[in-house]
Scaffold this motif. Structure first.
Motif, PDB file in Angstrom:
ATOM      1  N   GLN A 106       0.824  -1.207   0.000  1.00 27.77           N
ATOM      2  CA  GLN A 106       0.000   0.000   0.000  1.00 27.77           C
ATOM      3  C   GLN A 106       0.858   1.257   0.000  1.00 27.77           C
ATOM      4  N   ALA A 107       1.951   1.215   0.735  1.00 29.43           N
ATOM      5  CA  ALA A 107       2.862   2.369   0.727  1.00 29.43           C
ATOM      6  C   ALA A 107       3.422   2.601  -0.668  1.00 29.43           C
ATOM      7  N   GLY A 108       3.838   1.520  -1.321  1.00 26.42           N
ATOM      8  CA  GLY A 108       4.381   1.649  -2.669  1.00 26.42           C
ATOM      9  C   GLY A 108       3.368   2.191  -3.653  1.00 26.42           C
ATOM     10  N   ALA A 109       2.137   1.699  -3.575  1.00 25.00           N
ATOM     11  CA  ALA A 109       1.096   2.172  -4.488  1.00 25.00           C
ATOM     12  C   ALA A 109       0.799   3.648  -4.259  1.00 25.00           C
ATOM     13  N   ALA A 110       0.781   4.073  -2.989  1.00 27.42           N
ATOM     14  CA  ALA A 110       0.486   5.474  -2.687  1.00 27.42           C
ATOM     15  C   ALA A 110       1.568   6.398  -3.227  1.00 27.42           C
ATOM     16  N   LEU A 111       2.834   6.067  -2.982  1.00 28.41           N
ATOM     17  CA  LEU A 111       3.913   6.952  -3.443  1.00 28.41           C
ATOM     18  C   LEU A 111       4.027   6.936  -4.965  1.00 28.41           C
ATOM     19  N   ASP A 112       3.761   5.792  -5.587  1.00 26.96           N
ATOM     20  CA  ASP A 112       3.745   5.753  -7.051  1.00 26.96           C
ATOM     21  C   ASP A 112       2.626   6.627  -7.603  1.00 26.96           C
ATOM     22  N   SER A 113       1.484   6.661  -6.914  1.00 30.23           N
ATOM     23  CA  SER A 113       0.373   7.514  -7.347  1.00 30.23           C
ATOM     24  C   SER A 113       0.755   8.989  -7.299  1.00 30.23           C
ATOM     25  N   VAL A 114       1.550   9.354  -6.290  1.00 30.25           N
ATOM     26  CA  VAL A 114       2.003  10.744  -6.191  1.00 30.25           C
ATOM     27  C   VAL A 114       2.883  11.096  -7.390  1.00 30.25           C
ATOM     28  N   ALA A 115       3.842  10.212  -7.696  1.00 33.42           N
ATOM     29  CA  ALA A 115       4.735  10.469  -8.833  1.00 33.42           C
ATOM     30  C   ALA A 115       3.970  10.478 -10.147  1.00 33.42           C
ATOM     31  N   ASP A 116       2.968   9.610 -10.281  1.00 30.39           N
ATOM     32  CA  ASP A 116       2.156   9.584 -11.502  1.00 30.39           C
ATOM     33  C   ASP A 116       1.381  10.888 -11.665  1.00 30.39           C
ATOM     34  N   ARG A 117       0.885  11.424 -10.551  1.00 34.98           N
ATOM     35  CA  ARG A 117       0.074  12.636 -10.611  1.00 34.98           C
ATOM     36  C   ARG A 117       0.923  13.874 -10.920  1.00 34.98           C
ATOM     37  N   PHE A 118       2.059  14.008 -10.260  1.00 35.24           N
ATOM     38  CA  PHE A 118       2.839  15.233 -10.364  1.00 35.24           C
ATOM     39  C   PHE A 118       4.115  15.101 -11.190  1.00 35.24           C
ATOM     40  N   GLY A 119       4.464  13.876 -11.552  1.00 42.83           N
ATOM     41  CA  GLY A 119       5.650  13.672 -12.367  1.00 42.83           C
ATOM     42  C   GLY A 119       6.930  13.457 -11.582  1.00 42.83           C
ATOM     43  N   ARG A 120       6.888  13.658 -10.282  1.00 38.92           N
ATOM     44  CA  ARG A 120       8.075  13.484  -9.449  1.00 38.92           C
ATOM     45  C   ARG A 120       7.674  13.600  -7.989  1.00 38.92           C
ATOM     46  N   ILE A 121       8.617  13.308  -7.100  1.00 35.62           N
ATOM     47  CA  ILE A 121       8.483  13.576  -5.664  1.00 35.62           C
ATOM     48  C   ILE A 121       9.780  14.245  -5.215  1.00 35.62           C
ATOM     49  N   ASP A 122       9.658  15.395  -4.582  1.00 37.38           N
ATOM     50  CA  ASP A 122      10.834  16.121  -4.104  1.00 37.38           C
ATOM     51  C   ASP A 122      11.092  15.916  -2.620  1.00 37.38           C
ATOM     52  N   ALA A 123      10.035  15.675  -1.848  1.00 40.37           N
ATOM     53  CA  ALA A 123      10.224  15.506  -0.406  1.00 40.37           C
ATOM     54  C   ALA A 123       9.158  14.584   0.154  1.00 40.37           C
ATOM     55  N   LEU A 124       9.566  13.753   1.107  1.00 43.91           N
ATOM     56  CA  LEU A 124       8.650  12.897   1.860  1.00 43.91           C
ATOM     57  C   LEU A 124       8.729  13.318   3.318  1.00 43.91           C
ATOM     58  N   LEU A 125       7.596  13.669   3.891  1.00 43.95           N
ATOM     59  CA  LEU A 125       7.521  14.058   5.292  1.00 43.95           C
ATOM     60  C   LEU A 125       6.771  12.965   6.039  1.00 43.95           C
ATOM     61  N   ASN A 126       7.497  12.174   6.808  1.00 41.67           N
ATOM     62  CA  ASN A 126       6.909  11.041   7.526  1.00 41.67           C
ATOM     63  C   ASN A 126       6.377  11.499   8.877  1.00 41.67           C
ATOM     64  N   ILE A 127       5.115  11.910   8.879  1.00 46.62           N
ATOM     65  CA  ILE A 127       4.490  12.409  10.097  1.00 46.62           C
ATOM     66  C   ILE A 127       3.568  11.359  10.719  1.00 46.62           C
ATOM     67  N   ALA A 128       3.185  10.351   9.969  1.00 44.27           N
ATOM     68  CA  ALA A 128       2.342   9.280  10.513  1.00 44.27           C
ATOM     69  C   ALA A 128       3.023   8.629  11.704  1.00 44.27           C
ATOM     70  N   GLY A 129       2.252   8.313  12.723  1.00 48.31           N
ATOM     71  CA  GLY A 129       2.807   7.677  13.908  1.00 48.31           C
ATOM     72  C   GLY A 129       1.735   7.475  14.959  1.00 48.31           C
ATOM     73  N   GLY A 130       2.150   7.011  16.110  1.00 50.61           N
ATOM     74  CA  GLY A 130       1.205   6.760  17.191  1.00 50.61           C
ATOM     75  C   GLY A 130       1.877   6.925  18.537  1.00 50.61           C
ATOM     76  N   PHE A 131       1.053   7.026  19.593  1.00 49.12           N
ATOM     77  CA  PHE A 131       1.555   7.257  20.949  1.00 49.12           C
ATOM     78  C   PHE A 131       0.777   6.396  21.932  1.00 49.12           C
ATOM     79  N   THR A 132       1.478   5.913  22.942  1.00 44.83           N
ATOM     80  CA  THR A 132       0.819   5.273  24.073  1.00 44.83           C
ATOM     81  C   THR A 132       1.592   5.595  25.335  1.00 44.83           C
ATOM     82  N   TRP A 133       0.895   5.693  26.435  1.00 42.75           N
ATOM     83  CA  TRP A 133       1.531   5.835  27.745  1.00 42.75           C
ATOM     84  C   TRP A 133       1.127   4.636  28.577  1.00 42.75           C
ATOM     85  N   GLN A 134       2.111   3.866  29.028  1.00 44.18           N
ATOM     86  CA  GLN A 134       1.836   2.731  29.901  1.00 44.18           C
ATOM     87  C   GLN A 134       3.133   2.271  30.549  1.00 44.18           C
TER      88      GLN A 134
END
Length: 230
Positions: free
Chosen positions: A62-90
């Motif tokens: 799924q990650a590969g398909a998503a990033l390929d879709s970005v390149a297909d739409r805009f012709g390139r990718i200049d920057a990837l900002l990895n903000i996805a994540g999660g938190f837990t306190w225990q």
């Protein structure tokens, strides 16, 4: 930054949305990627924005398909900002051991999968960039932060290793290390805290976008503390 193609994971969250708005204000073309299906109100929109909801970045395909879709739409990718994540306190004794692999998947694996998918495109950019979100808590974990801090330490190591891997390709890889980000969820969890001491999402977004800019071309492998007054 005008005309640069930036892919943002976790784009529907508080920090991701702040980065998206700041990048749009600078004239970037945006791909907004998130696990959630529906984008919240207030995100940038228009012909220079691609919205990809329902993407599970713990799945390499799924990650590969998503990033390929970005390149297909805009012709390139200049920057990837990895903000996805999660938190837990225990605590370890009273918490669920299942949270340890869960934190790894949400923080490290999402960044690794997205980066691996983006690298072939970033290598073709004139100035490829990857910016990850680590945590100041991973430098010295406090009570209840073991699983989260261990995962973010993995993000730090991924950042440094990937910076070495890609430096000959003119792709820089850096991470920001925030303390407590001023979000509605954090305010609800810590209602008696001094919110003014925390890191505002817009301030953290400014540092992230600096690292994605031409001005940061000489910076790679850096773990940049963004801790406010905490």
């Amino acid at each position: 930054m005008a005309g640069r193609v930036i892919a943002i994971t976790g784009a529907f969250g508080v920090l991701g949305a702040a980065v998206a708005r700041a990048a749009a204000a600078q004239g970037c073309w945006l791909a907004l990627i998130d696990y959630a299906q529906d984008a919240p109100a207030g995100l940038p929109s228009g012909p220079d924005v691609l919205v990809l909801g329902g993407v599970d970045l713990t799945d390499a395909n799924q990650a590969g398909a998503a990033l390929d879709s970005v390149a297909d739409r805009f012709g390139r990718i200049d920057a990837l900002l990895n903000i996805a994540g999660g938190f837990t306190w225990q605590t370890l004794q009273d918490g669920s051991i299942d949270q340890w692999p869960a934190m790894y998947r949400l923080n490290v694996l999402t960044a690794a999968n997205a980066s691996r998918a983006a690298v072939p495109h970033l290598k073709r950019s004139a100035a490829g960039r990857i910016i990850n979100v680590g945590s100041a808590a991973a430098l010295k974990a406090s009570l209840g932060m073991g699983a989260y801090a261990a995962a973010k330490a993995g993000v730090h190591s991924l950042t440094q290793a990937l910076a070495e891997e890609l430096k000959a390709d003119d792709v820089t890889v850096n991470a920001v290390l925030p303390s407590i980000i001023d979000t509605p969820a954090n305010r609800a969890d810590m209602p008696d805290a001094d919110f003014a001491a925390w890191v505002a999402p817009d301030d953290l977004a400014a540092v992230i976008l600096f690292l994605a800019s031409e001005a940061a071309t000489a910076v790679t492998g850096a773990l940049v503390p963004v801790t406010g007054r905490v």
